[in-house]
Design a protein around this motif. Sequence first.
Motif, mmCIF file in Angstrom:
data_model
loop_
_atom_site.group_PDB
_atom_site.id
_atom_site.type_symbol
_atom_site.label_atom_id
_atom_site.label_comp_id
_atom_site.label_asym_id
_atom_site.label_seq_id
_atom_site.Cartn_x
_atom_site.Cartn_y
_atom_site.Cartn_z
ATOM 1 N N ILE A 550 0.831 -1.206 0.000
ATOM 2 C CA ILE A 550 0.000 0.000 0.000
ATOM 3 C C ILE A 550 0.864 1.253 0.000
ATOM 4 O O ILE A 550 0.525 2.247 -0.632
ATOM 5 N N SER A 554 0.537 4.278 -2.826
ATOM 6 C CA SER A 554 -0.008 5.550 -2.341
ATOM 7 C C SER A 554 1.024 6.670 -2.381
ATOM 8 O O SER A 554 0.660 7.846 -2.446
ATOM 9 N N HIS A 582 -11.555 -5.960 -3.273
ATOM 10 C CA HIS A 582 -10.971 -4.961 -2.369
ATOM 11 C C HIS A 582 -9.827 -4.210 -3.041
ATOM 12 O O HIS A 582 -9.628 -3.016 -2.786
ATOM 13 N N THR A 583 -9.071 -4.902 -3.902
ATOM 14 C CA THR A 583 -7.973 -4.246 -4.614
ATOM 15 C C THR A 583 -8.520 -3.169 -5.539
ATOM 16 O O THR A 583 -8.002 -2.039 -5.568
ATOM 17 N N MET A 586 -9.793 -0.211 -3.483
ATOM 18 C CA MET A 586 -8.695 0.578 -2.926
ATOM 19 C C MET A 586 -8.109 1.515 -3.978
ATOM 20 O O MET A 586 -7.890 2.708 -3.733
ATOM 21 N N ASP A 589 -10.515 4.291 -4.824
ATOM 22 C CA ASP A 589 -10.589 5.269 -3.728
ATOM 23 C C ASP A 589 -9.380 6.194 -3.722
ATOM 24 O O ASP A 589 -9.462 7.331 -3.247
#
Length: 640
Positions: A550, A554, A582-583, A586, A589
């Motif tokens: 992550i 990010s 979920h990937t 994410m 988002d």
Amino acid sequence: MKLLYFDYAAIVILTILLFTTLIRGLTKGKLNRCYIELIIIGIVSAIADSASAYCDNIRLTNMLVRNLTHYAYLLAHSSNTPLLVIYLMIVSDTDYKMRRFKSILYTLPFATVVASLCINPFTGYIFTINDNYEYVRGPFMPLLYVSAFLYILIAIYYLIRYGSTIGMRRSIGIGSMVPLLLAANLIQLFEPRLLLEMFAYAIAMLLVSSLIHRPEDILDIETGFNNRAACIDDVNRCIKNKKPLEVILINISNYESLRSLINAGDMRSLHKMFTTLINNINRKHDYFAEMFHLGGGVFCLEIDYTWYGIGPKVAAQINDELQKPLNFKSMEIQLAPYVCIANCPADIPDAEALVKFAEEMVSAPYTGDVLLATDIFQKKRYDLIRNLDSIIENALSNHLFQVYYQPIYNINHESFNSAEALIRLIDPEYGFIPPDLFIPIAEKSGAIHRIGAYVLDEVCTFIESPEFKDLGIDYIEVNLSVAQCMRNNLTKEILEIMGKHNIKPSQINLEITETTASNSQEALQENVRQLMDSGIKFSLDDYGTGYSNIERISSLLFDIVKLDKTFVNVAGNNNHDIVLNHTVSMIKDLGMKIVVEGVEDAQLLKRFTDLGCDYIQGYYFSKPIPKLDFIEFIKSKNRA
């Protein structure tokens, strides 16, 4: 009075030489064993010579001791030169040519000396000790020198005949012995008081040690086996001499996986366990195989020619042992060994191809059985791998590289508004060469920078063309390699090429892989920042190939994340679908768009469309195609 100082010096030099040879671990292999035998026979000769000379000087009355010391010296000293020739045969790798008739001729001078020494107590032809306890040379004493000279002549012949096979440094090392031994023998023949022979021998052995027996050149520190360079030299020498060569290749295919799971210290211990296992099999059965470590989990065993044909039996024993689980630090580790038998040059033409084959034979299906090189070796492929550097240079010089384009489907617009540029190499001799084959080689040689500049220039030329303006394509994605991302002037090079063609930053999207992001974080971030400041956007390619985290996704401001085809392959599995959902959530988002690679059917297209992905890339729509085909494809699809 005979001068003993030269013998004393010879004893000291040879003893130190023996000690350092053993300490350095130079005990494996025929060459090292023969060298140690030469040192030992030299020590015995020097001790016996000094003892017999001392007895002569004091005219010792004990005839048994007098005779024993002289016989010991003459026998040991007469063994030096024949053993030297055997050493030279091993160095030149021609000892296998010593057939019965040649063996008889070779041993004849030494056998004559031994016979003369055996009958000397009855004839006194070699030496006698008279009533005054004086050592007296007999009429046949020159026979010993003639024998030594004959063997020296044979050594000279081998140096001349096989000099190119032996190599310059080795030839100098052994060649230096010839004048030293000749001069010492001649001096001692006419001036027996000067005991120079063994001193000259010791100096010669010292030269051989410094020029030939250099562990840093041939030994792999990690295993104690001979190294990759020694293997290449040895195999090429065998092939040049037309020596029958049977080798067993071992590749622990899960070596890299084990290394990723175990810390460096434990990995060294594990590595030592299976090298010891291989070594023990060799010792247990006395196959006298030369053992080489080619790097990582790759090994080569060269079976001695006297055991030629026993390869299948040895390979089966090694394979059986490596298949057994290893108990290591409360863990049970299962190796996945590829064991293969090869004959050179019948199966594989040269050493470089052999080493490449050993490293890449894991591409064959794993069965757990012993493989035969004849079944899986493809000469053309290994010629290709060996010549890739020159093939790449030729392609750059003669414009053999081509840029293909793979269309990318925009789900929201239901049209194609981007594409990925992919480099292709079609060689006149070898045909299509896959990028995953030539890109790593180009990165090592530095040619990747010229290839990268070529691709970007071709893409910019295409974007600048009138044909491109009518296609409705917003941007083209261009890949950056690991090596390019490490380059300090990367930003300058890219902007100069784009400026030359008046290309807007929004028309180029640069792709970097997850591997690149993980290996060159600091340099990468600086280059990405500079290029983003110039208005260029970035994609993270191959997301999900094993390096994902992550923090990385990010911290770097990517516009697009391209899901690797591994996500496509697991779609439909409940647990994997949870991870996939979920990937996607994410990434969305984080404000990034998603390209799904490797989509090949309508079911997958619907699956990822329903998940809210933005773009689809794969064979369902089109494989990578040449520029003209790409233009026709986009015209037909976007107008439909």
